[in-house]
Scaffold this active site. Structure first.
Site, PDB file in Angstrom:
ATOM      1  CD  GLU B  32      -2.406  -1.579   2.592  1.00  0.00           C
ATOM      2  OE1 GLU B  32      -2.193  -0.830   3.560  1.00  0.00           O
ATOM      3  OE2 GLU B  32      -2.997  -2.666   2.696  1.00  0.00           O
ATOM      4  CB  SER B  62      -6.891  -5.869  -0.453  1.00  0.00           C
ATOM      5  OG  SER B  62      -7.881  -4.974  -0.903  1.00  0.00           O
ATOM      6  CD  GLU B  63      -3.861  -4.568   5.015  1.00  0.00           C
ATOM      7  OE1 GLU B  63      -5.066  -4.880   4.870  1.00  0.00           O
ATOM      8  OE2 GLU B  63      -3.501  -3.409   5.305  1.00  0.00           O
ATOM      9  CG  PHE B  86       1.339   0.447  10.871  1.00  0.00           C
ATOM     10  CD1 PHE B  86       1.989   1.046  11.947  1.00  0.00           C
ATOM     11  CD2 PHE B  86       0.891   1.248   9.838  1.00  0.00           C
ATOM     12  CE1 PHE B  86       2.199   2.417  11.978  1.00  0.00           C
ATOM     13  CE2 PHE B  86       1.092   2.625   9.861  1.00  0.00           C
ATOM     14  CZ  PHE B  86       1.752   3.212  10.940  1.00  0.00           C
ATOM     15  CG  ASP B  88       0.020  -2.859  14.925  1.00  0.00           C
ATOM     16  OD1 ASP B  88      -0.155  -2.842  16.132  1.00  0.00           O
ATOM     17  OD2 ASP B  88       0.958  -2.239  14.353  1.00  0.00           O
ATOM     18  CB  ILE B  90       0.970  -9.824  10.381  1.00  0.00           C
ATOM     19  CG1 ILE B  90       1.118  -9.854  11.901  1.00  0.00           C
ATOM     20  CG2 ILE B  90       2.102  -9.062   9.717  1.00  0.00           C
ATOM     21  CD1 ILE B  90       2.358 -10.620  12.360  1.00  0.00           C
ATOM     22  CG  HIS B 132      -1.551   1.989  13.667  1.00  0.00           C
ATOM     23  ND1 HIS B 132      -2.848   1.793  14.071  1.00  0.00           N
ATOM     24  CD2 HIS B 132      -1.613   2.188  12.326  1.00  0.00           C
ATOM     25  CE1 HIS B 132      -3.652   1.895  13.018  1.00  0.00           C
ATOM     26  NE2 HIS B 132      -2.933   2.126  11.948  1.00  0.00           N
TER      27      HIS B 132
END
Lengths: 295, 351
Positions: B32, B62-63, B86, B88, B90, B132
């Protein structure tokens, strides 16, 4: 162009494989469980008959029909389901996790759409000319990652044919209890050209899939095909909660093998049945005789 | 290399990415807000989209989808690198990593590999608050088929072992999927050359679970036998190094510091060797305390050493959210004074 007899042969091979599998499950030689393609054979055969050698197939938990229609070896599939070293994936993957040549399947809903999108992106970037065919079910539409991927598939114009096999039931839940709004419009919202077909007739599916695959290949762009179909067996084994009358009526109206059988002369039909029965029996016995497994 | 000299961890990682994209057209960076002039939230990707426009793909938020797509790309022969903005986030990619990417090799019986590299910055002390600032890598340690790496800010003037070199090796050579754990404060740390480390003995051992990853042992030169082994990685290793020095010069407590860059699979031989001599082990991590990296390190050391491990301790983040308020945030995370206090307590008060 495949003739009626060859199309029937391919359909019946899947049917016979799944029937033998379910019959033999009782004997305890297959560990775990399995999801059969009964009733959805024409989707697999009608779409995958048009692949070029480099093309890629991504399938899901209900993948036996796709694997066999892709050209997979029934003996290796039986052996895989028996958990034998001679199986497609050495008995590790089992019913839902197959990989052979450019065929991949996996058992968690939604993630396979991302796999397919990534593969299509790779084929596009390397200009291989190959396309990807991704099979998904209506139950998969509940997963959020599907919509992330539809967005990127359209955004990046990925060469993938999304085949939604809409059998109107997810395990035991009818789609009326799980899906709001329009299914085709889900794809159309991302401007992926979408064709809806309500048929279990191979002669409807086969030519339509040819056109769509040509478009995907020539334009290097996505297409979606929603086939309203019928699951004529359980989700896995013995877990069908539909009323007997419902299933019976589906068998009478939506059996792709019966539909295509009518187009063959009696002797021709019987010959295919005989040949395939013998081939599947031989594949089963050879798989059973190989070392290892639960049996 | 184009551009300025490589001074910091961030420079090194940026250079590693640059070289990877330059050396191999199969390498593709996805994530991103990667495009210049922004160049990614923490600027690790700065300049790359200008230099390699075809190999840097900016993505929607859209991880899960992007990571799954990277898995498909890797299965078909590309070398995708995913930047998760970040650490966070994952949590959003866990199904893609655990049930897909990390499984392909084994479940397809060795016939397919998906060497995806997922890079992400963990860590607090930036005032970003509860969602974060976390260090969530412990949830991905011990996932079969996944290698987890965390670089250390050493050896900037050596081609081996720098964060960027490690990253480049992973991108171009790994045959396994890798979670590459960076840290926000570590980005700004200077790379320590051998000259900077003149007062230390540094031993390097290379682990190899699909990619060669260095493990460092540091001790002060000419110091007496150490009485405690510190084990830490990433930014915590930097804090531990400072604490070790202060303990030696101001309090005459001598430690050895073990810094793995490969967190998983666990390769702890150097920790075992050190604790055999010191008898004491203190682990330091920035993730929360329970069931973390330190717990596994201590458990494995106890299994290996039995009663030769006389004393063990773990320092970690307080169990709870990481507050935005600077004083509350600092109090929730392990710092160098915490390390010093805990070492003193272990050495003086527990024999």
């Amino acid at each position: 162009m495949l003739d009626n007899k060859e199309l029937f042969r391919r359909l019946y091979q899947i049917r016979r494989f799944e029937t033998v599998l379910l019959e033999q499950f009782k004997s305890g030689i297959f560990p775990g469980t399995t999801h059969t393609s009964l009733g959805q054979e024409a989707n697999a055969v009608g779409v995958l008959a048009h692949l070029e050698p480099g093309d890629v197939v991504v399938s899901n938990h209900r993948c036996h029909g796709h694997f066999l229609a892709y050209g997979g070896d029934p003996q290796a599939l039986f052996a895989e389901l028996m958990g034998k070293p001679s199986g497609v994936c050495g008995g590790v993957g089992g019913s839902q996790h197959l990989h052979w040549r450019n065929f991949y399947s996996s058992g968690v809903q939604g993630g396979t759409v991302a796999m397919a999108a990534g593969m299509a992106l790779a084929e596009k970037r390397t200009q291989s000319g190959a396309i990807v065919v991704d099979f998904m079910g209506d139950g998969t539409l509940g997963e959020g990652i599907v919509y992330e991927c539809l967005n990127m598939i359209s955004l990046w114009q990925l060469p993938v044919l999304l085949v939604l096999e809409h059998n109107q039931i997810a395990q035991t839940t009818p789609s009326s209890l799980a899906i709001a709004g329009s299914v085709p419009k889900r794809f159309e919202a991302f401007e992926i050209p979408t064709t809806a077909l309500d048929s279990s007739d191979i002669l409807d599916i086969y030519p339509l899939a040819e056109t769509l695959i040509e478009q995907v290949r020539n334009e290097s762009a996505p297409r979606a095909l929603m086939i309203t179909t019928a699951r004529l067996g359980s989700h896995s084994k013995g877990d069908d909660t539909r009323a007997p009358g419902v299933l019976e009526s589906l068998w009478q109206s939506r059996d792709p093998i019966a539909i295509q059988a009518k187009r063959l002369a009696g002797a021709e039909h019987n010959q295919v049945i005989q040949d395939i029965d013998a081939k599947i029996q031989q594949a089963f016995e050879a798989a059973l005789a190989a070392e290892g497994g639960a049996g | 290399m184009n551009g300025p000299a490589i001074r910091t961890v961030l420079d090194s990682l940026n250079h590693g990415l640059y070289q990877s994209l330059a050396d191999d057209k199969r390498a593709v960076l996805l994530g991103e807000d990667l495009l210049d002039p922004y160049g990614g939230a923490f600027k690790v990707s700065r300049g790359l989209s200008s230099a390699f426009p075809d190999q840097v793909l900016t993505t929607p938020i859209s991880e899960a989808g992007v990571t799954g797509i990277a898995g498909g790309m890797a299965l078909r022969g590309l070398r995708p690198v995913v930047e998760i903005m970040f650490g966070d986030f994952i949590t959003l990619i866990s199904d893609q990593v655990i049930n897909h990417i990390a499984k392909f090799n084994d479940m397809y019986h060795g016939a397919a590999t998906a060497p995806v590299v997922i890079r992400t910055p963990m860590g607090g002390r930036r005032g970003y608050g509860p969602t974060h600032s976390q260090s969530l890598e412990k949830f991905f340690l011990g996932v079969p088929g996944l290698t987890v790496l965390a670089p250390f800010n050493l050896f900037g003037n050596s081609p081996l072992g720098s964060p960027g070199q490690l990253l480049k090796d992973v991108i171009l050579k790994a045959e396994v999927p890798v979670l590459f754990v960076e840290n926000k404060l570590q980005y700004l740390l200077p790379l320590l050359s051998k000259a900077n480390l003149d007062e230390y003995e540094v031993n390097t051992v290379w682990d190899d679970a699909g990619v060669p990853a260095p493990s460092y042992t540091l001790r002060l030169k000419s110091a007496p036998q150490a009485t405690l082994t510190l084990a830490a990685y990433g930014y915590m290793a930097h804090l531990a190094l400072g604490a070790m020095r202060k303990l030696a010069y101001e309090m005459e407590i001598f430690c050895e510091l073990l810094v793995p860059t490969q967190l998983a699979p666990f390769e702890l031989k150097e920790v075992f060797d050190s604790v055999r001599c010191t008898g004491r082990l203190l682990t330091v991590e920035e993730g929360t305390f329970s069931l973390g990296w330190g717990a596994e390190v201590v458990a494995r050391t106890a299994e290996e050493l039995g009663t030769n491990l006389k004393q063990a301790g773990r320092l970690a983040a307080r169990e709870g959210v990481i507050p935005v308020a600077p004083d509350l945030e600092l109090a929730s995370l392990p710092g160098d004074e915490d390390i010093i206090a805990r070492v003193r307590e272990m050495v003086f008060h527990h024999g």
